[in-house]
Design an enzyme around this catalytic site. Structure first.
Site, short mmCIF file in Angstrom:
data_model
loop_
_atom_site.label_atom_id
_atom_site.label_comp_id
_atom_site.label_asym_id
_atom_site.label_seq_id
_atom_site.Cartn_x
_atom_site.Cartn_y
_atom_site.Cartn_z
N HIS A 74 1.35 13.88 42.53
CA HIS A 74 2.52 13.76 43.42
C HIS A 74 2.11 12.98 44.65
O HIS A 74 0.99 13.07 45.12
CB HIS A 74 3.02 15.16 43.84
N ASP A 121 8.05 18.22 37.21
CA ASP A 121 8.47 17.75 35.87
C ASP A 121 7.64 18.31 34.74
O ASP A 121 7.98 18.10 33.57
CB ASP A 121 8.41 16.21 35.84
C1 SDX Z 1 8.88 13.26 40.96
O1 SDX Z 1 8.60 11.86 45.67
C2 SDX Z 1 9.10 12.92 45.18
O2 SDX Z 1 9.36 13.88 45.87
C3 SDX Z 1 9.37 12.86 43.69
C4 SDX Z 1 9.82 14.18 43.09
C5 SDX Z 1 11.16 14.59 43.59
O3 SDX Z 1 11.44 15.79 43.61
O4 SDX Z 1 11.97 13.67 43.87
O5 SDX Z 1 8.88 15.21 43.39
C6 SDX Z 1 9.95 14.07 41.58
O6 SDX Z 1 9.04 12.08 40.83
C7 SDX Z 1 7.56 13.92 40.60
C8 SDX Z 1 6.51 12.92 40.01
C9 SDX Z 1 6.86 12.69 38.53
N1 SDX Z 1 5.99 11.63 37.98
C10 SDX Z 1 5.04 11.89 37.09
O7 SDX Z 1 4.72 13.03 36.72
C11 SDX Z 1 4.34 10.66 36.52
C12 SDX Z 1 2.81 10.86 36.55
N2 SDX Z 1 2.37 10.89 37.94
C13 SDX Z 1 1.86 9.64 38.50
O8 SDX Z 1 2.63 8.52 38.17
C14 SDX Z 1 1.52 9.78 39.97
O9 SDX Z 1 0.87 10.98 40.13
C15 SDX Z 1 2.61 9.69 41.01
C16 SDX Z 1 3.29 8.38 40.97
C17 SDX Z 1 3.61 10.80 40.84
C18 SDX Z 1 1.96 9.86 42.36
O10 SDX Z 1 0.97 8.91 42.46
P1 SDX Z 1 -0.03 8.92 43.74
O11 SDX Z 1 -0.22 10.29 44.25
O12 SDX Z 1 0.45 7.89 44.69
O13 SDX Z 1 -1.38 8.54 43.11
P2 SDX Z 1 -1.88 7.06 42.91
O14 SDX Z 1 -0.89 6.35 42.04
O15 SDX Z 1 -2.21 6.46 44.23
O16 SDX Z 1 -3.21 7.34 42.10
C19 SDX Z 1 -4.34 7.98 42.73
C20 SDX Z 1 -5.35 8.17 41.62
C21 SDX Z 1 -5.49 6.93 40.73
O17 SDX Z 1 -6.77 6.97 40.16
P3 SDX Z 1 -7.93 6.01 40.86
O18 SDX Z 1 -7.37 4.59 40.86
O19 SDX Z 1 -8.13 6.57 42.25
O20 SDX Z 1 -9.14 6.16 39.96
O21 SDX Z 1 -4.91 9.22 40.76
C22 SDX Z 1 -4.66 8.68 39.47
C23 SDX Z 1 -4.51 7.19 39.63
O22 SDX Z 1 -4.84 6.52 38.43
N3 SDX Z 1 -3.44 9.32 38.98
C24 SDX Z 1 -3.30 9.78 37.75
C25 SDX Z 1 -2.04 10.37 37.71
N4 SDX Z 1 -1.46 10.24 38.91
C26 SDX Z 1 -2.33 9.58 39.70
N5 SDX Z 1 -4.13 9.75 36.67
C27 SDX Z 1 -3.66 10.32 35.55
N6 SDX Z 1 -2.45 10.92 35.43
C28 SDX Z 1 -1.61 10.95 36.50
N7 SDX Z 1 -0.44 11.53 36.38
#
Ligand code: SDX
Length: 392
Positions: free
Chosen positions: A270, A327
Protein backbone atom coordinates in the site's frame (compact mmCIF):
# COMPACT_ATOMS: atom_id res chain seq x y z
CA UNK A 1 16.54 20.55 -18.10
CA UNK A 2 17.48 17.23 -19.76
CA UNK A 3 20.08 14.60 -18.98
CA UNK A 4 19.87 11.38 -16.97
CA UNK A 5 19.16 13.03 -13.60
CA UNK A 6 16.49 10.94 -11.83
CA UNK A 7 13.70 12.90 -10.23
CA UNK A 8 11.33 11.91 -7.47
CA UNK A 9 8.06 12.71 -9.26
CA UNK A 10 4.36 12.12 -8.60
CA UNK A 11 1.89 13.10 -5.95
CA UNK A 12 3.33 10.79 -3.26
CA UNK A 13 4.76 13.63 -1.17
CA UNK A 14 2.28 16.31 -2.11
CA UNK A 15 -0.81 17.45 -0.19
CA UNK A 16 -3.11 18.16 -3.14
CA UNK A 17 -5.90 19.47 -0.91
CA UNK A 18 -7.18 19.98 2.63
CA UNK A 19 -9.89 17.55 3.72
CA UNK A 20 -11.88 16.88 6.89
CA UNK A 21 -13.37 13.59 5.73
CA UNK A 22 -10.87 10.75 6.29
CA UNK A 23 -7.79 10.48 8.47
CA UNK A 24 -5.19 7.77 7.83
CA UNK A 25 -2.05 7.03 9.86
CA UNK A 26 -0.23 4.56 7.62
CA UNK A 27 2.38 3.55 10.18
CA UNK A 28 -0.11 2.99 12.99
CA UNK A 29 -2.73 1.35 10.75
CA UNK A 30 -5.35 3.96 11.67
CA UNK A 31 -8.37 4.81 9.48
CA UNK A 32 -11.10 7.20 10.68
CA UNK A 33 -14.11 8.68 8.84
CA UNK A 34 -14.88 12.12 10.31
CA UNK A 35 -12.97 11.05 13.45
CA UNK A 36 -14.78 7.75 13.98
CA UNK A 37 -12.51 4.64 13.91
CA UNK A 38 -13.26 2.24 11.06
CA UNK A 39 -13.36 -0.68 13.53
CA UNK A 40 -16.30 0.89 15.41
CA UNK A 41 -18.19 1.81 12.24
CA UNK A 42 -17.72 -1.69 10.79
CA UNK A 43 -19.09 -3.20 13.98
CA UNK A 44 -21.93 -0.78 14.83
CA UNK A 45 -22.94 1.19 11.73
CA UNK A 46 -24.61 0.47 8.40
CA UNK A 47 -23.39 1.54 4.97
CA UNK A 48 -26.19 4.09 4.56
CA UNK A 49 -25.51 5.59 8.01
CA UNK A 50 -21.75 5.70 7.30
CA UNK A 51 -22.50 7.29 3.91
CA UNK A 52 -24.45 10.01 5.74
CA UNK A 53 -21.49 10.52 8.10
CA UNK A 54 -18.98 10.74 5.23
CA UNK A 55 -21.23 13.08 3.23
CA UNK A 56 -22.46 15.45 5.97
CA UNK A 57 -19.80 15.15 8.69
CA UNK A 58 -21.91 13.89 11.59
CA UNK A 59 -23.66 10.67 12.55
CA UNK A 60 -27.38 11.16 11.73
CA UNK A 61 -30.18 11.35 14.30
CA UNK A 62 -33.00 8.84 13.92
CA UNK A 63 -35.04 11.39 11.95
CA UNK A 64 -32.11 12.40 9.74
CA UNK A 65 -31.30 8.77 8.89
CA UNK A 66 -34.96 7.98 8.18
CA UNK A 67 -35.20 11.02 5.86
CA UNK A 68 -31.92 10.13 4.08
CA UNK A 69 -32.99 6.49 3.72
CA UNK A 70 -36.36 7.55 2.31
CA UNK A 71 -34.74 9.94 -0.20
CA UNK A 72 -32.32 7.24 -1.37
CA UNK A 73 -34.59 4.17 -1.37
CA UNK A 74 -37.41 6.04 -3.12
CA UNK A 75 -35.16 6.97 -6.05
CA UNK A 76 -33.49 3.65 -6.85
CA UNK A 77 -35.68 3.09 -9.92
CA UNK A 78 -34.24 4.36 -13.22
CA UNK A 79 -35.84 5.72 -16.41
CA UNK A 80 -36.97 2.95 -18.78
CA UNK A 81 -34.85 4.38 -21.59
CA UNK A 82 -31.79 4.26 -19.35
CA UNK A 83 -32.62 0.62 -18.64
CA UNK A 84 -32.56 0.06 -22.41
CA UNK A 85 -28.97 1.35 -22.52
CA UNK A 86 -27.71 -1.92 -21.05
CA UNK A 87 -28.97 -3.83 -24.06
CA UNK A 88 -26.39 -2.25 -26.37
CA UNK A 89 -23.45 -3.74 -24.46
CA UNK A 90 -22.19 -7.20 -25.49
CA UNK A 91 -22.99 -9.96 -22.97
CA UNK A 92 -19.29 -10.36 -22.18
CA UNK A 93 -18.72 -6.66 -21.42
CA UNK A 94 -16.76 -6.00 -18.24
CA UNK A 95 -19.28 -4.28 -15.92
CA UNK A 96 -16.87 -1.44 -14.97
CA UNK A 97 -16.98 0.38 -18.37
CA UNK A 98 -20.73 -0.39 -18.46
CA UNK A 99 -21.15 1.23 -15.03
CA UNK A 100 -19.10 4.28 -16.00
CA UNK A 101 -21.09 4.71 -19.22
CA UNK A 102 -24.38 4.27 -17.33
CA UNK A 103 -23.40 6.97 -14.79
CA UNK A 104 -22.55 9.33 -17.64
CA UNK A 105 -25.87 8.49 -19.30
CA UNK A 106 -27.66 9.05 -15.97
CA UNK A 107 -26.53 12.69 -16.10
CA UNK A 108 -28.48 13.15 -19.35
CA UNK A 109 -31.64 11.94 -17.60
CA UNK A 110 -30.98 14.18 -14.58
CA UNK A 111 -30.11 17.48 -16.25
CA UNK A 112 -32.04 19.43 -13.58
CA UNK A 113 -29.56 18.09 -11.00
CA UNK A 114 -26.48 19.29 -12.87
CA UNK A 115 -25.07 22.44 -11.36
CA UNK A 116 -23.33 23.94 -8.36
CA UNK A 117 -26.15 25.39 -6.27
CA UNK A 118 -26.44 23.63 -2.88
CA UNK A 119 -29.91 22.23 -3.66
CA UNK A 120 -28.75 20.95 -7.05
CA UNK A 121 -25.69 19.29 -5.54
CA UNK A 122 -27.91 17.69 -2.88
CA UNK A 123 -30.28 16.40 -5.59
CA UNK A 124 -27.38 14.96 -7.60
CA UNK A 125 -26.02 13.34 -4.43
CA UNK A 126 -29.34 11.58 -3.84
CA UNK A 127 -29.63 10.59 -7.51
CA UNK A 128 -26.19 8.96 -7.53
CA UNK A 129 -26.49 7.31 -4.10
CA UNK A 130 -29.90 5.93 -5.10
CA UNK A 131 -29.29 4.88 -8.70
CA UNK A 132 -25.71 3.62 -8.77
CA UNK A 133 -26.65 0.37 -6.96
CA UNK A 134 -29.36 -0.16 -9.58
CA UNK A 135 -26.95 0.59 -12.44
CA UNK A 136 -24.38 -1.73 -10.84
CA UNK A 137 -26.93 -4.54 -10.51
CA UNK A 138 -28.06 -4.00 -14.11
CA UNK A 139 -24.42 -4.05 -15.28
CA UNK A 140 -24.24 -7.51 -13.67
CA UNK A 141 -27.62 -8.63 -15.08
CA UNK A 142 -26.41 -7.61 -18.55
CA UNK A 143 -23.64 -10.21 -18.25
CA UNK A 144 -26.00 -12.97 -17.06
CA UNK A 145 -28.69 -12.30 -19.64
CA UNK A 146 -31.43 -12.53 -16.99
CA UNK A 147 -34.23 -9.93 -16.74
CA UNK A 148 -33.58 -6.82 -14.64
CA UNK A 149 -35.79 -6.23 -11.59
CA UNK A 150 -37.28 -3.01 -10.24
CA UNK A 151 -36.19 -2.03 -6.72
CA UNK A 152 -38.59 -3.07 -3.95
CA UNK A 153 -39.30 -0.18 -1.56
CA UNK A 154 -39.96 -2.58 1.32
CA UNK A 155 -36.31 -3.69 1.26
CA UNK A 156 -33.18 -2.03 2.66
CA UNK A 157 -30.52 -0.43 0.43
CA UNK A 158 -28.27 -3.48 0.60
CA UNK A 159 -31.13 -5.96 0.21
CA UNK A 160 -32.34 -4.10 -2.89
CA UNK A 161 -28.89 -4.27 -4.47
CA UNK A 162 -28.56 -8.00 -3.67
CA UNK A 163 -32.06 -8.82 -4.96
CA UNK A 164 -31.62 -6.74 -8.17
CA UNK A 165 -28.31 -8.57 -8.71
CA UNK A 166 -29.41 -12.13 -8.01
CA UNK A 167 -33.22 -12.13 -7.90
CA UNK A 168 -35.47 -13.51 -10.62
CA UNK A 169 -38.95 -12.49 -11.73
CA UNK A 170 -40.33 -15.95 -10.95
CA UNK A 171 -39.83 -16.31 -7.21
CA UNK A 172 -39.24 -14.21 -4.07
CA UNK A 173 -35.57 -13.76 -3.18
CA UNK A 174 -34.35 -15.63 -0.09
CA UNK A 175 -31.88 -13.41 1.80
CA UNK A 176 -28.99 -14.80 3.84
CA UNK A 177 -28.47 -12.35 6.72
CA UNK A 178 -24.77 -13.31 7.04
CA UNK A 179 -24.21 -12.29 3.43
CA UNK A 180 -26.32 -9.11 3.70
CA UNK A 181 -24.45 -7.94 6.80
CA UNK A 182 -21.04 -8.88 5.36
CA UNK A 183 -21.75 -6.80 2.24
CA UNK A 184 -22.92 -3.89 4.41
CA UNK A 185 -19.62 -4.05 6.33
CA UNK A 186 -17.52 -4.35 3.15
CA UNK A 187 -19.17 -1.24 1.69
CA UNK A 188 -18.54 0.63 4.97
CA UNK A 189 -14.85 -0.31 4.75
CA UNK A 190 -14.61 1.06 1.20
CA UNK A 191 -16.58 4.29 1.76
CA UNK A 192 -13.59 6.66 1.59
CA UNK A 193 -9.82 6.59 1.75
CA UNK A 194 -8.55 10.20 1.41
CA UNK A 195 -6.62 10.98 -1.81
CA UNK A 196 -6.36 7.55 -3.45
CA UNK A 197 -6.07 7.39 -7.23
CA UNK A 198 -9.80 7.37 -8.02
CA UNK A 199 -10.73 10.03 -5.45
CA UNK A 200 -7.96 12.32 -6.67
CA UNK A 201 -9.34 11.72 -10.19
CA UNK A 202 -12.82 12.80 -9.05
CA UNK A 203 -11.36 15.95 -7.51
CA UNK A 204 -9.15 16.73 -10.52
CA UNK A 205 -11.99 16.29 -13.04
CA UNK A 206 -14.34 18.28 -10.80
CA UNK A 207 -11.76 21.07 -10.42
CA UNK A 208 -12.57 22.14 -14.01
CA UNK A 209 -16.21 22.54 -12.90
CA UNK A 210 -17.17 19.31 -14.62
CA UNK A 211 -20.36 18.09 -12.99
CA UNK A 212 -20.62 15.45 -10.24
CA UNK A 213 -21.76 12.66 -12.61
CA UNK A 214 -18.84 13.25 -15.02
CA UNK A 215 -16.39 13.32 -12.09
CA UNK A 216 -17.73 10.09 -10.58
CA UNK A 217 -17.77 8.40 -13.99
CA UNK A 218 -14.06 9.27 -14.34
CA UNK A 219 -13.46 7.90 -10.83
CA UNK A 220 -14.96 4.54 -11.89
CA UNK A 221 -12.42 4.27 -14.69
CA UNK A 222 -9.51 5.21 -12.41
CA UNK A 223 -10.66 2.57 -9.91
CA UNK A 224 -10.72 -0.16 -12.58
CA UNK A 225 -6.92 -0.37 -12.79
CA UNK A 226 -5.45 -3.59 -11.25
CA UNK A 227 -3.02 -1.56 -9.13
CA UNK A 228 -6.01 0.18 -7.52
CA UNK A 229 -9.56 -1.13 -7.24
CA UNK A 230 -9.04 -3.82 -9.87
CA UNK A 231 -6.71 -5.58 -7.39
CA UNK A 232 -9.58 -7.48 -5.75
CA UNK A 233 -10.26 -9.19 -9.09
CA UNK A 234 -6.53 -9.74 -9.67
CA UNK A 235 -6.18 -11.43 -6.24
CA UNK A 236 -8.79 -14.08 -7.08
CA UNK A 237 -7.19 -14.66 -10.48
CA UNK A 238 -3.81 -15.04 -8.73
CA UNK A 239 -5.20 -17.57 -6.20
CA UNK A 240 -6.91 -19.55 -8.99
CA UNK A 241 -3.68 -19.52 -11.03
CA UNK A 242 -1.71 -20.93 -8.06
CA UNK A 243 -4.40 -23.62 -7.57
CA UNK A 244 -4.75 -24.51 -11.27
CA UNK A 245 -0.98 -24.46 -12.03
CA UNK A 246 -0.44 -26.76 -9.05
CA UNK A 247 2.48 -24.59 -7.85
CA UNK A 248 3.28 -24.22 -4.16
CA UNK A 249 2.79 -20.93 -2.38
CA UNK A 250 6.56 -20.75 -1.92
CA UNK A 251 7.11 -21.25 -5.69
CA UNK A 252 4.79 -18.31 -6.34
CA UNK A 253 6.50 -16.08 -3.78
CA UNK A 254 9.90 -16.99 -5.26
CA UNK A 255 8.59 -15.93 -8.69
CA UNK A 256 7.45 -12.60 -7.24
CA UNK A 257 10.81 -12.11 -5.53
CA UNK A 258 12.94 -12.81 -8.60
CA UNK A 259 10.90 -10.18 -10.46
CA UNK A 260 11.50 -12.01 -13.73
CA UNK A 261 8.15 -11.00 -15.20
CA UNK A 262 7.09 -8.24 -12.80
CA UNK A 263 4.68 -10.65 -11.07
CA UNK A 264 3.25 -8.93 -8.01
CA UNK A 265 1.66 -10.37 -4.91
CA UNK A 266 -1.74 -8.86 -5.62
CA UNK A 267 -3.64 -7.60 -2.59
CA UNK A 268 -0.34 -6.87 -0.85
CA UNK A 269 1.34 -3.51 -0.34
CA UNK A 270 0.00 0.00 0.00
CA UNK A 271 1.17 3.52 -0.76
CA UNK A 272 0.35 4.61 2.80
CA UNK A 273 -0.13 1.61 5.10
CA UNK A 274 3.42 0.47 5.82
CA UNK A 275 2.35 -1.68 8.71
CA UNK A 276 -1.05 -3.21 8.04
CA UNK A 277 -4.30 -2.08 6.41
CA UNK A 278 -6.88 -2.02 9.25
CA UNK A 279 -9.60 -2.89 6.74
CA UNK A 280 -7.85 -6.15 5.79
CA UNK A 281 -7.92 -7.34 9.41
CA UNK A 282 -11.70 -6.76 9.63
CA UNK A 283 -12.39 -8.32 6.22
CA UNK A 284 -10.34 -11.40 7.08
CA UNK A 285 -12.65 -12.09 10.05
CA UNK A 286 -15.70 -11.90 7.78
CA UNK A 287 -14.03 -14.10 5.18
CA UNK A 288 -13.55 -16.83 7.77
CA UNK A 289 -17.18 -16.56 8.95
CA UNK A 290 -18.73 -16.43 5.47
CA UNK A 291 -16.72 -19.27 4.01
CA UNK A 292 -17.34 -21.50 7.03
CA UNK A 293 -21.08 -20.67 6.79
CA UNK A 294 -20.91 -21.57 3.10
CA UNK A 295 -19.69 -25.03 3.91
CA UNK A 296 -16.34 -25.55 5.51
CA UNK A 297 -12.94 -24.53 4.30
CA UNK A 298 -12.43 -23.11 0.89
CA UNK A 299 -9.32 -24.10 -1.12
CA UNK A 300 -8.70 -20.54 -2.33
CA UNK A 301 -9.03 -19.20 1.23
CA UNK A 302 -6.54 -21.82 2.37
CA UNK A 303 -4.10 -20.65 -0.35
CA UNK A 304 -4.66 -17.00 0.68
CA UNK A 305 -4.02 -17.78 4.36
CA UNK A 306 -0.88 -19.74 3.43
CA UNK A 307 0.33 -16.91 1.16
CA UNK A 308 -0.19 -14.33 3.91
CA UNK A 309 1.58 -16.47 6.51
CA UNK A 310 4.54 -17.19 4.21
CA UNK A 311 4.89 -13.57 3.03
CA UNK A 312 4.70 -12.11 6.54
CA UNK A 313 7.64 -14.29 7.58
CA UNK A 314 9.70 -13.59 4.42
CA UNK A 315 12.32 -10.83 4.65
CA UNK A 316 11.68 -9.73 1.05
CA UNK A 317 8.13 -8.66 1.91
CA UNK A 318 8.83 -7.54 5.46
CA UNK A 319 11.74 -5.31 4.37
CA UNK A 320 9.48 -3.68 1.74
CA UNK A 321 6.67 -3.30 4.30
CA UNK A 322 4.28 -5.35 2.18
CA UNK A 323 1.19 -6.47 4.09
CA UNK A 324 -2.32 -7.52 3.01
CA UNK A 325 -4.43 -4.55 1.90
CA UNK A 326 -8.18 -4.09 1.59
CA UNK A 327 -8.25 -6.14 -1.61
CA UNK A 328 -6.57 -9.30 -0.39
CA UNK A 329 -9.60 -11.02 1.15
CA UNK A 330 -12.56 -9.14 -0.33
CA UNK A 331 -12.65 -11.17 -3.52
CA UNK A 332 -13.04 -14.43 -1.58
CA UNK A 333 -16.10 -13.02 0.16
CA UNK A 334 -17.60 -11.60 -3.02
CA UNK A 335 -17.11 -14.97 -4.72
CA UNK A 336 -18.77 -16.74 -1.76
CA UNK A 337 -21.70 -14.31 -2.20
CA UNK A 338 -22.05 -15.50 -5.78
CA UNK A 339 -20.50 -12.53 -7.61
CA UNK A 340 -18.19 -13.33 -10.55
CA UNK A 341 -14.69 -11.77 -10.47
CA UNK A 342 -15.73 -9.12 -13.01
CA UNK A 343 -18.13 -7.67 -10.43
CA UNK A 344 -15.61 -7.30 -7.59
CA UNK A 345 -14.41 -3.82 -8.62
CA UNK A 346 -18.00 -2.71 -9.24
CA UNK A 347 -18.64 -3.57 -5.57
CA UNK A 348 -15.59 -1.48 -4.65
CA UNK A 349 -17.07 1.42 -6.65
CA UNK A 350 -20.44 1.02 -4.88
CA UNK A 351 -18.67 1.32 -1.54
CA UNK A 352 -16.44 4.24 -2.60
CA UNK A 353 -19.31 6.27 -4.05
CA UNK A 354 -20.13 8.31 -0.89
CA UNK A 355 -16.44 9.14 -0.53
CA UNK A 356 -16.13 10.34 -4.11
CA UNK A 357 -19.25 12.49 -3.72
CA UNK A 358 -18.19 13.87 -0.32
CA UNK A 359 -14.71 14.78 -1.59
CA UNK A 360 -16.15 16.45 -4.72
CA UNK A 361 -18.62 18.44 -2.54
CA UNK A 362 -15.82 19.46 -0.17
CA UNK A 363 -13.74 20.74 -3.09
CA UNK A 364 -16.67 22.60 -4.73
CA UNK A 365 -17.59 24.20 -1.36
CA UNK A 366 -14.15 25.81 -1.03
CA UNK A 367 -12.79 27.38 -4.26
CA UNK A 368 -9.37 27.80 -2.61
CA UNK A 369 -9.18 24.03 -1.98
CA UNK A 370 -8.68 22.83 -5.54
CA UNK A 371 -6.11 20.29 -6.74
CA UNK A 372 -5.06 22.88 -9.30
CA UNK A 373 -2.86 22.26 -12.30
CA UNK A 374 0.24 20.16 -11.52
CA UNK A 375 3.54 21.17 -13.21
CA UNK A 376 6.20 18.79 -14.64
CA UNK A 377 9.94 18.37 -15.05
CA UNK A 378 10.65 18.74 -18.79
CA UNK A 379 13.14 16.10 -19.98
CA UNK A 380 12.59 16.44 -23.74
CA UNK A 381 14.60 18.10 -26.56
CA UNK A 382 15.88 21.64 -26.25
CA UNK A 383 14.74 24.08 -28.97
CA UNK A 384 15.41 22.91 -32.57
CA UNK A 385 14.34 24.11 -36.08
CA UNK A 386 11.87 22.47 -38.47
CA UNK A 387 13.51 19.99 -40.91
CA UNK A 388 12.14 19.92 -44.49
CA UNK A 389 10.94 16.47 -45.63
CA UNK A 390 13.80 16.02 -48.20
CA UNK A 391 16.38 16.55 -45.42
CA UNK A 392 14.98 14.03 -42.85
C1 SDX B 1 -6.03 0.09 -3.22
O1 SDX B 1 -4.41 4.62 -2.19
C2 SDX B 1 -5.35 3.96 -1.64
O2 SDX B 1 -5.83 4.29 -0.57
C3 SDX B 1 -5.85 2.77 -2.44
C4 SDX B 1 -6.85 1.90 -1.71
C5 SDX B 1 -8.14 2.62 -1.49
O3 SDX B 1 -8.85 2.30 -0.53
O4 SDX B 1 -8.48 3.47 -2.35
O5 SDX B 1 -6.33 1.49 -0.45
C6 SDX B 1 -7.20 0.67 -2.52
O6 SDX B 1 -5.76 0.46 -4.33
C7 SDX B 1 -5.15 -0.89 -2.47
C8 SDX B 1 -3.92 -1.38 -3.32
C9 SDX B 1 -4.41 -2.47 -4.28
N1 SDX B 1 -3.32 -2.83 -5.21
C10 SDX B 1 -2.71 -4.02 -5.14
O7 SDX B 1 -2.91 -4.86 -4.26
C11 SDX B 1 -1.71 -4.28 -6.26
C12 SDX B 1 -0.39 -4.83 -5.68
N2 SDX B 1 0.24 -3.76 -4.90
C13 SDX B 1 1.28 -2.99 -5.58
O8 SDX B 1 0.94 -2.61 -6.88
C14 SDX B 1 1.80 -1.86 -4.69
O9 SDX B 1 1.97 -2.38 -3.43
C15 SDX B 1 1.02 -0.57 -4.59
C16 SDX B 1 0.89 0.09 -5.90
C17 SDX B 1 -0.33 -0.80 -3.98
C18 SDX B 1 1.79 0.34 -3.66
O10 SDX B 1 3.06 0.45 -4.16
P1 SDX B 1 4.20 1.24 -3.31
O11 SDX B 1 3.95 1.12 -1.86
O12 SDX B 1 4.32 2.60 -3.88
O13 SDX B 1 5.46 0.40 -3.56
P2 SDX B 1 6.43 0.61 -4.78
O14 SDX B 1 5.64 0.43 -6.04
O15 SDX B 1 7.19 1.88 -4.60
O16 SDX B 1 7.39 -0.63 -4.56
C19 SDX B 1 8.29 -0.68 -3.43
C20 SDX B 1 8.94 -2.04 -3.51
C21 SDX B 1 9.37 -2.41 -4.94
O17 SDX B 1 10.43 -3.33 -4.83
P3 SDX B 1 11.97 -2.74 -5.02
O18 SDX B 1 11.99 -2.04 -6.38
O19 SDX B 1 12.19 -1.80 -3.86
O20 SDX B 1 12.85 -3.97 -4.99
O21 SDX B 1 7.99 -3.04 -3.13
C22 SDX B 1 7.75 -3.88 -4.24
C23 SDX B 1 8.19 -3.15 -5.48
O22 SDX B 1 8.53 -4.05 -6.51
N3 SDX B 1 6.31 -4.16 -4.24
C24 SDX B 1 5.79 -5.35 -4.45
C25 SDX B 1 4.41 -5.20 -4.30
N4 SDX B 1 4.14 -3.92 -4.02
C26 SDX B 1 5.32 -3.27 -3.98
N5 SDX B 1 6.36 -6.54 -4.75
C27 SDX B 1 5.52 -7.59 -4.89
N6 SDX B 1 4.18 -7.52 -4.76
C28 SDX B 1 3.59 -6.33 -4.47
N7 SDX B 1 2.28 -6.27 -4.33
Amino acid sequence: KTGDTTFDIGFANTAVCKSAITYIDGDAGVLQYRGYPIEQLAEKSTFLETSYLVLYGELPTTEQLADFTEKISRHMVIDERLRELFRIFPRKSHPMPVLSAAITALSTFSRDTIGFEPDTIEAATHQLMAKVPTLAAYSFKNSTGTPTLFPDYSLSYIENFIRMSFGTVTEPYQFDDTITRALDVLLILHADHEQNCSTSTVRLVGSSQANLYASVSAGVHALSGPLHGGANQAVLEMLKQIRDDGVTVQDYLDKVKNKSDHTKLMGFGHRIYKNYDPRAAIIKKHADAILKARGGSDQLLDIALELEEAALSDDYFVERKLYPNVDFYTGLIYQAMGFPVDMFTVLFALGRLPGWIAQWREMVADPTNKIGRPRQIYVGHTKRDYVPMNER
